[in-house]
Design an enzyme around this catalytic site. Structure first.
Site, PDB file in Angstrom:
ATOM      1  N   ARG A 139       0.553  -5.094  -4.861  1.00  0.00           N
ATOM      2  CA  ARG A 139       0.451  -6.186  -4.280  1.00  0.00           C
ATOM      3  C   ARG A 139       0.970  -7.889  -5.405  1.00  0.00           C
ATOM      4  O   ARG A 139      -0.032  -7.982  -5.583  1.00  0.00           O
ATOM      5  CB  ARG A 139      -0.476  -6.315  -3.536  1.00  0.00           C
ATOM      6  CG  ARG A 139      -0.383  -4.902  -2.787  1.00  0.00           C
ATOM      7  CD  ARG A 139      -1.379  -5.874  -1.362  1.00  0.00           C
ATOM      8  NE  ARG A 139      -2.267  -4.790  -1.074  1.00  0.00           N
ATOM      9  CZ  ARG A 139      -2.273  -3.534   0.241  1.00  0.00           C
ATOM     10  NH1 ARG A 139      -0.286  -4.171   0.660  1.00  0.00           N
ATOM     11  NH2 ARG A 139      -2.788  -2.715   0.791  1.00  0.00           N
ATOM     12  N   ASP A 171       4.986  -5.200   5.981  1.00  0.00           N
ATOM     13  CA  ASP A 171       6.180  -6.456   5.836  1.00  0.00           C
ATOM     14  C   ASP A 171       5.781  -7.382   4.739  1.00  0.00           C
ATOM     15  O   ASP A 171       6.820  -8.329   4.442  1.00  0.00           O
ATOM     16  CB  ASP A 171       4.780  -7.384   6.686  1.00  0.00           C
ATOM     17  CG  ASP A 171       3.514  -7.051   6.061  1.00  0.00           C
ATOM     18  OD1 ASP A 171       3.176  -6.933   5.688  1.00  0.00           O
ATOM     19  OD2 ASP A 171       2.692  -7.887   7.089  1.00  0.00           O
ATOM     20  N   ALA A 177     -10.951   9.551  22.018  1.00  0.00           N
ATOM     21  CA  ALA A 177     -12.437   8.370  22.384  1.00  0.00           C
ATOM     22  C   ALA A 177     -12.362   7.851  23.773  1.00  0.00           C
ATOM     23  O   ALA A 177     -11.828   8.228  24.334  1.00  0.00           O
ATOM     24  CB  ALA A 177     -11.854   8.302  21.330  1.00  0.00           C
ATOM     25  N   ASP A 187       0.401   1.653   8.584  1.00  0.00           N
ATOM     26  CA  ASP A 187      -0.081   0.996   9.338  1.00  0.00           C
ATOM     27  C   ASP A 187       0.666   0.853  10.847  1.00  0.00           C
ATOM     28  O   ASP A 187      -0.019   0.456  12.382  1.00  0.00           O
ATOM     29  CB  ASP A 187      -0.478  -0.188   8.901  1.00  0.00           C
ATOM     30  CG  ASP A 187      -1.198  -1.319   7.630  1.00  0.00           C
ATOM     31  OD1 ASP A 187      -2.183   0.386   7.536  1.00  0.00           O
ATOM     32  OD2 ASP A 187      -0.922  -2.259   6.850  1.00  0.00           O
ATOM     33  N   ARG A 247      -5.624  -2.860   8.984  1.00  0.00           N
ATOM     34  CA  ARG A 247      -4.873  -4.030   8.466  1.00  0.00           C
ATOM     35  C   ARG A 247      -4.730  -4.954   9.879  1.00  0.00           C
ATOM     36  O   ARG A 247      -6.609  -4.519  10.449  1.00  0.00           O
ATOM     37  CB  ARG A 247      -3.899  -4.667   8.317  1.00  0.00           C
ATOM     38  CG  ARG A 247      -4.338  -5.996   6.785  1.00  0.00           C
ATOM     39  CD  ARG A 247      -3.151  -7.029   6.084  1.00  0.00           C
ATOM     40  NE  ARG A 247      -2.416  -5.678   4.773  1.00  0.00           N
ATOM     41  CZ  ARG A 247      -2.958  -5.899   4.390  1.00  0.00           C
ATOM     42  NH1 ARG A 247      -3.682  -6.467   3.438  1.00  0.00           N
ATOM     43  NH2 ARG A 247      -2.613  -4.461   3.246  1.00  0.00           N
ATOM     44  N   THR A 297       4.139   2.594   5.555  1.00  0.00           N
ATOM     45  CA  THR A 297       3.197   1.453   5.140  1.00  0.00           C
ATOM     46  C   THR A 297       3.144   2.574   6.220  1.00  0.00           C
ATOM     47  O   THR A 297       2.735   2.980   7.485  1.00  0.00           O
ATOM     48  CB  THR A 297       2.848   0.501   6.137  1.00  0.00           C
ATOM     49  OG1 THR A 297       1.353   0.253   6.489  1.00  0.00           O
ATOM     50  CG2 THR A 297       3.978  -0.272   7.153  1.00  0.00           C
ATOM     51  N   ASP A 356       2.540  -1.355  11.296  1.00  0.00           N
ATOM     52  CA  ASP A 356       3.022  -2.423  11.672  1.00  0.00           C
ATOM     53  C   ASP A 356       3.809  -3.120  12.151  1.00  0.00           C
ATOM     54  O   ASP A 356       4.444  -4.437  12.365  1.00  0.00           O
ATOM     55  CB  ASP A 356       1.307  -3.981  11.157  1.00  0.00           C
ATOM     56  CG  ASP A 356       1.890  -3.591   9.787  1.00  0.00           C
ATOM     57  OD1 ASP A 356       3.192  -2.723   9.733  1.00  0.00           O
ATOM     58  OD2 ASP A 356       1.198  -4.134   9.206  1.00  0.00           O
ATOM     59  N   GLY A 378       0.559  -1.279   0.165  1.00  0.00           N
ATOM     60  CA  GLY A 378       0.218   0.169  -0.349  1.00  0.00           C
ATOM     61  C   GLY A 378       0.840   1.608  -0.045  1.00  0.00           C
ATOM     62  O   GLY A 378       1.969   1.218   0.744  1.00  0.00           O
TER      63      GLY A 378
HETATM   64  O1  F6P Z   1      -1.586  -1.275   4.572  1.00  0.00           O
HETATM   65  C1  F6P Z   1      -1.779  -0.285   4.182  1.00  0.00           C
HETATM   66  C2  F6P Z   1      -3.584  -0.543   4.110  1.00  0.00           C
HETATM   67  O2  F6P Z   1      -3.832   0.536   3.653  1.00  0.00           O
HETATM   68  C3  F6P Z   1      -4.294  -1.319   5.215  1.00  0.00           C
HETATM   69  O3  F6P Z   1      -4.529  -0.621   6.546  1.00  0.00           O
HETATM   70  C4  F6P Z   1      -4.978  -1.401   4.378  1.00  0.00           C
HETATM   71  O4  F6P Z   1      -5.816  -2.882   5.306  1.00  0.00           O
HETATM   72  C5  F6P Z   1      -5.002  -2.196   3.643  1.00  0.00           C
HETATM   73  O5  F6P Z   1      -3.710  -1.251   2.745  1.00  0.00           O
HETATM   74  C6  F6P Z   1      -5.926  -1.571   2.143  1.00  0.00           C
HETATM   75  O6  F6P Z   1      -5.133  -2.490   0.946  1.00  0.00           O
HETATM   76  P1  F6P Z   1      -5.788  -1.350  -0.539  1.00  0.00           P
HETATM   77  O7  F6P Z   1      -5.888  -0.662  -0.725  1.00  0.00           O
HETATM   78  O8  F6P Z   1      -5.024  -2.971  -1.625  1.00  0.00           O
HETATM   79  O9  F6P Z   1      -7.068  -2.631  -0.941  1.00  0.00           O
END
Ligand code: F6P
Length: 322
Positions: free
Chosen positions: A72, A103, A187, A128, A172, A126, A130, A11
């Site tokens: 991807r 990752d 929140a 995320d 994700r 990324t 993560d 992404g």
């Molecule tokens: O890994 C980055 C991310 O934006 C995640 O947060 C999300 O789940 C995923 O990619 C969405 O992927 P795509 O853009 O391929 O739908």
């Protein structure tokens, strides 16, 4: 090394362009040619290569997305495909590669090193956050601020109508965006994929808030493995309590936009470190940050697990939402 390549994969994340710029200009300053691979791992297979010069990376430090494109590449799971990729790189005279990605991208890079001893370094790109072994990934800060801006706006309408909102953020299977946005956005509750908050707990928190005079509430939900799960949460809350929760899914908005200064600086520092490292013989490692220090992290450790949601931020959010 006389020629290296750079690509972005997975992404896109704000700050990737700043990383490409740093990698390109660092390598050129050391008299090493730079090739840009268009479209991530697929670009290696399709031999989609462009030469990068000083001016090729001008005026991109402020741009979101990645001008090298990304994707991807499922085909890369096949060993014979990876062998072909290495052949394509070698035919082009490319002696090493810097990968900007998450990752999945680093798992691919690790395999290329394990199977072919091909020198690859990486920097974490990324939203995320993560990846293990680095405090932050490139794009995370921008995504958190984008989500926060949305929450601040939602707060205006929530307060005006005395409403309950569930705001769903990306990540994700990681809860880092949710945890940071939850705390910074004030929140009531954060639903993270790896820490269980039950609907009963959420309802209790909302009701106790109402008893103390709160008229509107914001819940933040990480998308988890199921983007759109907030609709289920809203339905469960309605069934348990009769409360009507509005759902707002922020989605890909979090991936776009101008990178913050934090992400530009991170990408510039890590891009330079990963390039210098590659030219000095580092391989099979990601460059990340630990506090103020730049650290080298083996790809195998970086991808060993999803970085856990910080429990301290979660409990602080819960304590302050009073
Ligand atoms: O890994 C980055 C991310 O934006 C995640 O947060 C999300 O789940 C995923 O990619 C969405 O992927 P795509 O853009 O391929 O739908």
């Amino acid at each position: 090394m006389k020629k290296i390549a750079v690509f972005t994969s997975g992404g896109d994340a704000p700050g990737m362009n700043a990383g490409i710029r740093a990698i390109t200009r660092t390598a050129l300053s050391k008299n090493c040619e730079v090739v840009g691979i268009i479209g991530g791992y697929s670009g290696i297979l399709e031999k989609n290569f462009i030469d990068l010069h000083l001016r090729s990376v001008a005026n991109i430090i402020q741009r979101g997305g990645t001008f090298l494109k990304t994707g991807r590449c499922l085909e890369f799971h096949k060993q014979e495909v990876r062998t072909q990729a290495i052949q394509n790189l070698k035919n082009e005279g490319i002696e090493g590669v810097v990968c900007i990605g998450g990752d999945g991208s680093f798992r691919g890079a690790h395999q290329l090193f394990e199977e072919h001893q091909f020198p690859i370094t990486g920097i974490p790109g990324t939203i995320d956050n993560d990846i293990m072994g680095t405090d932050n990934t490139i794009g995370f800060d921008t995504a958190v601020n984008t989500a926060l801006d949305a929450i601040d706006r939602i707060r205006d309408t929530a307060a005006s109508h005395d409403r309950l909102f569930i705001v769903e953020v990306m990540g994700r299977n990681a809860g880092l965006i949710a945890a940071h946005v939850g705390l910074a956005g004030g929140a009531e509750i954060v639903f993270a994929p790896d820490l269980v908050t039950t609907v009963d707990q959420a309802v209790e928190k909302i009701k106790s808030g109402q008893a103390k005079g709160k008229s509107s509430s914001i819940l933040v939900a990480a998308e988890g493995q199921k983007p759109g799960r907030s609709y289920d949460l809203a339905e469960q809350i309605r069934k348990k309590s009769g409360l009507d929760a509005k759902v707002c899914i922020l989605g890909h908005i979090q991936r776009g936009g101008m990178p913050t200064s934090t992400d530009r600086i991170l990408a510039s520092r890590l891009g330079t470190a990963a390039t210098e490292g590659l030219l000095n013989g580092d391989k099979d490692v990601m460059f990340g940050v630990n506090g103020d220090q730049i650290v080298k992290v083996p790809f195998s450790y970086a991808t060993s697990q999803v970085k856990p949601t910080p429990k301290d931020l979660m409990s602080l959010t819960a304590m302050l939402a009073n």
